[in-house]
Design an enzyme around this catalytic site. Sequence first.
Site, PDB file in Angstrom:
ATOM      1  N   HIS A 204       1.759 -12.468  -0.960  1.00 23.52           N
ATOM      2  CA  HIS A 204       2.463 -13.586  -1.582  1.00 23.52           C
ATOM      3  C   HIS A 204       1.750 -14.297  -2.751  1.00 23.52           C
ATOM      4  O   HIS A 204       2.656 -14.121  -4.244  1.00 23.52           O
ATOM      5  CB  HIS A 204       2.609 -14.806  -0.535  1.00 23.52           C
ATOM      6  CG  HIS A 204       3.434 -14.099   0.307  1.00 23.52           C
ATOM      7  ND1 HIS A 204       3.634 -14.810   2.092  1.00 23.52           N
ATOM      8  CD2 HIS A 204       4.108 -12.616  -0.112  1.00 23.52           C
ATOM      9  CE1 HIS A 204       4.153 -14.606   2.323  1.00 23.52           C
ATOM     10  NE2 HIS A 204       5.342 -13.352   1.867  1.00 23.52           N
ATOM     11  N   CYS A 499       9.564   4.435 -10.613  1.00 23.46           N
ATOM     12  CA  CYS A 499       9.478   3.294 -10.616  1.00 23.46           C
ATOM     13  C   CYS A 499       8.786   2.937  -9.902  1.00 23.46           C
ATOM     14  O   CYS A 499       8.779   1.357  -8.769  1.00 23.46           O
ATOM     15  CB  CYS A 499      10.276   3.111  -9.488  1.00 23.46           C
ATOM     16  SG  CYS A 499      10.878   3.959  -7.913  1.00 23.46           S
TER      17      CYS A 499
END
Length: 544
Positions: A204, A499
């Site tokens: 995170h 991508c």
Amino acid sequence: MDGRQNTETRFQGLAVSPGSAAGRVCLFRQAVHEDIPEYRVSGEAKEQERERLRDAMTKVAERLESLKQTVRDRLGPAEAEIFSVQRMILEDPALADQFMAAIDEGRNAEIAVQRTLETYERRLLELESAYHSERAGDIGELKRRLLGELCETTSAFICASEPYCQRGRHRVVVTEELTPALALELDAEDVLGLVTDRGGVTSHAAILARALGIPAVSGIPHVHDLVACGTEVLVNGDTGEVVIWPSAATVERFQAKAPAVPRGPVPPVEALAVMANISLAEEADIARRHLAEGVGLYRTEMEFFAAARLLDEDEQADRYRHVLRAMDGLPATFRLLDLGGDKPSPLFDFPDEENPSLGLRGLRYLLTRPHLLATQARALARASQDGPVRVMYPMVTSLAQFRRARALFDEATAGMAAGRIEHGPMFEVPSAVLEAPALLAEADFASIGSNDLLQYLFVVDRNNEHVADDYCPDQPVFWQVLRDLVRAAAEAGRPLAICGEMAADPQYLGRLIDIGIETVSVSVRLIPGVRRAVGNSNQGRDTS
Ligand code: PEP
Ligand code: MG
């Protein structure tokens, strides 16, 4: 300088957020609650302890909510969801039951919290996976917050040199682990760089650092013990290199190489269309503000993870419509749920697998759960009345598999009122690359998922720091594969984008353009840097 003889020392860590920074260290240590009070409670005192704990839990829940709002406004909805995870853990009734059971046994609230959460933390860490160690990190942070409330400690972090403390501003922050809370406490938008002992590329904290555009390097053991506040340091978030007490010559070389990272919107450039990778529908608004030329990858499974529950057809359709309205006719690419492998989720039923990366994942998983595909197909068809939809199929392994999934999509949406819907595979698996001409002949578009393509082509785990050196796109075979895909797409007359993370890496942009890539799709906040890099770059071109 402090008068000591300081010699240049280099460390190699893990590059977790691109860019580079030169500055002085701001050393932060997490407040360790060492003096936790421990006492026995009995009789009425137990109710008082329960009350104290309930009170602390309410305050922490409120704090998490306000952090979530702040992060949502400052960074975006995906980053804000980090705090939802902690809140979900906090609000799990089973956790409260365990806290209360510990108090019933006569423990005080602080010890009830500490023992219960440390047991969870330990069990998760024993599982030795990146995913579980991140969850252990969430539990550790929750524990510190609860203990902070119970012990009335005002801040979870202490700066190591209070009198001169700039709380990270215009400094390179060095700490054991960058937790989301520290990132916020630091007024992180003014932090020059981050160096941490621990934390993987997908942690995170790394996601936050990338979202804030702060160069970051992790995986340098004991770095927080090796430097003092004020130490001069260079951080290269592209290579993972950290240099303390650099020589004048090193600083000069470093500055010559380091481009400034733009933060605001940069207008589109002719050589390359830059679309956005998004995880949540609201990010499409930010993508628009950054003048994205479409959404090249909407990781729709993230909506389910963020909501922490299954979304029904109406809820999905609402989110998809939001993206289409924000894009206002520009291409919007919705990837069907990409589940399994490194994206396990308790929301979906998975068998126990020895090797999930090679197991029921991506399209293979969806084909075994056709109701999931059918619901999503109907939601997309409904949304397509608000704008053209591109449906992207994850982890396609063969033409036959792509056909089966498309047939299910068509069957589920037969007879529905719908707008324009196109279908295309992601090229992430070598077998699909080998079948590219046939796949492209039937598809309307395609995108290269270079993150997984690299992983499966070279049999190298994208999340494992022990093999990080081998996980590198700069290999002739990989570029050969990219060229073959570009040629196949051109021959079939189909648009092809890329991508994966490499599409935002300035060192590859020139080469991607030279082999014929016309569109990349990158994290929203990396769009300006990509355009700036393309505008600046005329070097390193691949002309073979
Ligand atoms: C990829 O594999 O390159 C990709 C873009 O998909 P994800 O990172 O979600 O697996
Ligand atoms: Mg992938």
